[in-house]
Design a protein around this motif. Structure first.
Motif, PDB file in Angstrom:
ATOM      1  N   HIS A  10      40.861 -35.324  32.662  1.00  0.00           N
ATOM      2  CA  HIS A  10      39.462 -35.360  33.104  1.00  0.00           C
ATOM      3  C   HIS A  10      38.614 -35.697  31.893  1.00  0.00           C
ATOM      4  CE1 HIS A  10      39.900 -33.651  37.180  1.00  0.00           C
ATOM      5  NE2 HIS A  10      40.996 -33.170  36.658  1.00  0.00           N
ATOM      6  N   ARG A  11      37.800 -36.715  32.022  1.00  0.00           N
ATOM      7  CA  ARG A  11      36.893 -37.109  30.941  1.00  0.00           C
ATOM      8  C   ARG A  11      35.480 -36.812  31.402  1.00  0.00           C
ATOM      9  NH1 ARG A  11      40.827 -41.334  30.535  1.00  0.00           N
ATOM     10  NH2 ARG A  11      41.919 -41.093  28.562  1.00  0.00           N
ATOM     11  N   THR A  12      34.867 -35.863  30.745  1.00  0.00           N
ATOM     12  CA  THR A  12      33.527 -35.447  31.157  1.00  0.00           C
ATOM     13  C   THR A  12      32.472 -35.965  30.186  1.00  0.00           C
ATOM     14  OG1 THR A  12      33.777 -33.346  30.000  1.00  0.00           O
ATOM     15  CG2 THR A  12      34.316 -33.366  32.341  1.00  0.00           C
ATOM     16  N   THR A  13      31.289 -36.165  30.730  1.00  0.00           N
ATOM     17  CA  THR A  13      30.125 -36.561  29.948  1.00  0.00           C
ATOM     18  C   THR A  13      28.922 -35.802  30.494  1.00  0.00           C
ATOM     19  OG1 THR A  13      29.608 -38.383  31.442  1.00  0.00           O
ATOM     20  CG2 THR A  13      30.981 -38.906  29.537  1.00  0.00           C
ATOM     21  N   THR A  14      27.861 -35.813  29.731  1.00  0.00           N
ATOM     22  CA  THR A  14      26.609 -35.259  30.235  1.00  0.00           C
ATOM     23  C   THR A  14      25.576 -36.375  30.227  1.00  0.00           C
ATOM     24  OG1 THR A  14      25.990 -34.464  28.042  1.00  0.00           O
ATOM     25  CG2 THR A  14      27.034 -32.883  29.520  1.00  0.00           C
ATOM     26  N   THR A  15      24.739 -36.372  31.251  1.00  0.00           N
ATOM     27  CA  THR A  15      23.700 -37.384  31.413  1.00  0.00           C
ATOM     28  C   THR A  15      22.367 -36.687  31.600  1.00  0.00           C
ATOM     29  OG1 THR A  15      25.299 -38.789  32.534  1.00  0.00           O
ATOM     30  CG2 THR A  15      22.997 -39.377  32.783  1.00  0.00           C
ATOM     31  N   GLU A  16      21.379 -37.147  30.885  1.00  0.00           N
ATOM     32  CA  GLU A  16      20.043 -36.564  31.043  1.00  0.00           C
ATOM     33  C   GLU A  16      19.243 -37.382  32.042  1.00  0.00           C
ATOM     34  OE1 GLU A  16      17.936 -35.424  27.542  1.00  0.00           O
ATOM     35  OE2 GLU A  16      19.804 -35.040  26.481  1.00  0.00           O
ATOM     36  N   ARG A  17      18.563 -36.651  32.914  1.00  0.00           N
ATOM     37  CA  ARG A  17      17.687 -37.273  33.905  1.00  0.00           C
ATOM     38  C   ARG A  17      16.379 -36.501  33.894  1.00  0.00           C
ATOM     39  NH1 ARG A  17      20.420 -38.680  39.617  1.00  0.00           N
ATOM     40  NH2 ARG A  17      22.089 -39.389  38.290  1.00  0.00           N
ATOM     41  N   GLY A  18      15.418 -37.013  33.181  1.00  0.00           N
ATOM     42  CA  GLY A  18      14.156 -36.287  33.033  1.00  0.00           C
ATOM     43  C   GLY A  18      14.388 -35.002  32.254  1.00  0.00           C
ATOM     44  N   ALA A  19      13.951 -33.892  32.811  1.00  0.00           N
ATOM     45  CA  ALA A  19      14.104 -32.595  32.153  1.00  0.00           C
ATOM     46  C   ALA A  19      15.454 -31.951  32.442  1.00  0.00           C
ATOM     47  CB  ALA A  19      12.991 -31.658  32.619  1.00  0.00           C
ATOM     48  N   PHE A  20      16.313 -32.635  33.183  1.00  0.00           N
ATOM     49  CA  PHE A  20      17.588 -32.054  33.595  1.00  0.00           C
ATOM     50  C   PHE A  20      18.763 -32.770  32.967  1.00  0.00           C
ATOM     51  CE2 PHE A  20      14.556 -30.940  36.824  1.00  0.00           C
ATOM     52  CZ  PHE A  20      14.833 -29.608  37.060  1.00  0.00           C
ATOM     53  N   CYS A  21      19.869 -32.048  32.844  1.00  0.00           N
ATOM     54  CA  CYS A  21      21.114 -32.573  32.300  1.00  0.00           C
ATOM     55  C   CYS A  21      22.209 -32.313  33.333  1.00  0.00           C
ATOM     56  CB  CYS A  21      21.435 -31.862  30.986  1.00  0.00           C
ATOM     57  SG  CYS A  21      22.807 -32.585  30.098  1.00  0.00           S
ATOM     58  N   VAL A  22      23.034 -33.320  33.596  1.00  0.00           N
ATOM     59  CA  VAL A  22      24.095 -33.209  34.594  1.00  0.00           C
ATOM     60  C   VAL A  22      25.428 -33.528  33.931  1.00  0.00           C
ATOM     61  CG1 VAL A  22      24.982 -34.120  36.774  1.00  0.00           C
ATOM     62  CG2 VAL A  22      22.532 -33.927  36.430  1.00  0.00           C
ATOM     63  N   ALA A  40      25.130 -27.300  30.913  1.00  0.00           N
ATOM     64  CA  ALA A  40      25.785 -28.466  31.508  1.00  0.00           C
ATOM     65  C   ALA A  40      27.115 -28.741  30.805  1.00  0.00           C
ATOM     66  CB  ALA A  40      24.876 -29.687  31.441  1.00  0.00           C
ATOM     67  N   ARG A  41      27.130 -28.601  29.478  1.00  0.00           N
ATOM     68  CA  ARG A  41      28.390 -28.789  28.737  1.00  0.00           C
ATOM     69  C   ARG A  41      29.396 -27.715  29.105  1.00  0.00           C
ATOM     70  NH1 ARG A  41      24.739 -30.479  24.527  1.00  0.00           N
ATOM     71  NH2 ARG A  41      24.623 -28.342  23.782  1.00  0.00           N
ATOM     72  N   THR A  42      28.929 -26.492  29.324  1.00  0.00           N
ATOM     73  CA  THR A  42      29.819 -25.410  29.754  1.00  0.00           C
ATOM     74  C   THR A  42      30.391 -25.708  31.135  1.00  0.00           C
ATOM     75  OG1 THR A  42      28.599 -23.788  28.443  1.00  0.00           O
ATOM     76  CG2 THR A  42      29.969 -22.929  30.226  1.00  0.00           C
ATOM     77  N   ASP A  43      29.566 -26.221  32.045  1.00  0.00           N
ATOM     78  CA  ASP A  43      30.052 -26.619  33.372  1.00  0.00           C
ATOM     79  C   ASP A  43      31.189 -27.632  33.233  1.00  0.00           C
ATOM     80  OD1 ASP A  43      28.117 -25.037  34.607  1.00  0.00           O
ATOM     81  OD2 ASP A  43      26.756 -26.725  34.988  1.00  0.00           O
ATOM     82  N   ALA A  44      31.022 -28.608  32.344  1.00  0.00           N
ATOM     83  CA  ALA A  44      32.043 -29.632  32.134  1.00  0.00           C
ATOM     84  C   ALA A  44      33.334 -29.024  31.577  1.00  0.00           C
ATOM     85  CB  ALA A  44      31.522 -30.708  31.189  1.00  0.00           C
ATOM     86  N   THR A  45      33.201 -28.123  30.630  1.00  0.00           N
ATOM     87  CA  THR A  45      34.377 -27.477  30.039  1.00  0.00           C
ATOM     88  C   THR A  45      35.130 -26.661  31.079  1.00  0.00           C
ATOM     89  OG1 THR A  45      33.274 -27.373  27.900  1.00  0.00           O
ATOM     90  CG2 THR A  45      35.141 -25.897  28.229  1.00  0.00           C
ATOM     91  N   VAL A  46      34.414 -25.923  31.895  1.00  0.00           N
ATOM     92  CA  VAL A  46      35.041 -25.124  32.956  1.00  0.00           C
ATOM     93  C   VAL A  46      35.740 -26.044  33.954  1.00  0.00           C
ATOM     94  CG1 VAL A  46      34.563 -23.597  34.917  1.00  0.00           C
ATOM     95  CG2 VAL A  46      33.503 -23.154  32.705  1.00  0.00           C
TER      96      VAL A  46
END
Length: 61
Positions: A10-22, A40-46
């Motif tokens: 699984h290759r995860t990334t984080t993307t910012e959209r306005g004030a939010f990060c996904v 958001a990074r913790t969500d990806a790690t989990v």
């Protein structure tokens, strides 16, 4: 005899959209929008650690 092919990591990334990060994954998974980049990074790690484990079938079948 050929060796079994390991599952795709699984290759995860984080993307910012306005004030939010996904957090998003190469498997198609996306976490909830967070105001905290760290969360958001913790969500990806989990996701990476729980999805890597084989799913067990429900007991009692």
């Amino acid at each position: 005899m050929s060796l079994p092919v390991p599952p795709h990591p699984h290759r995860t990334t984080t993307t910012e959209r306005g004030a939010f990060c996904v957090a998003r994954c190469s498997c198609g998974w996306a976490g909830p929008a967070r105001r905290s980049r760290d969360r958001a990074r913790t969500d990806a790690t989990v996701h990476e650690s729980t999805e890597a484990e084989p799913l067990s079938s429900p007991s009692g079948d």
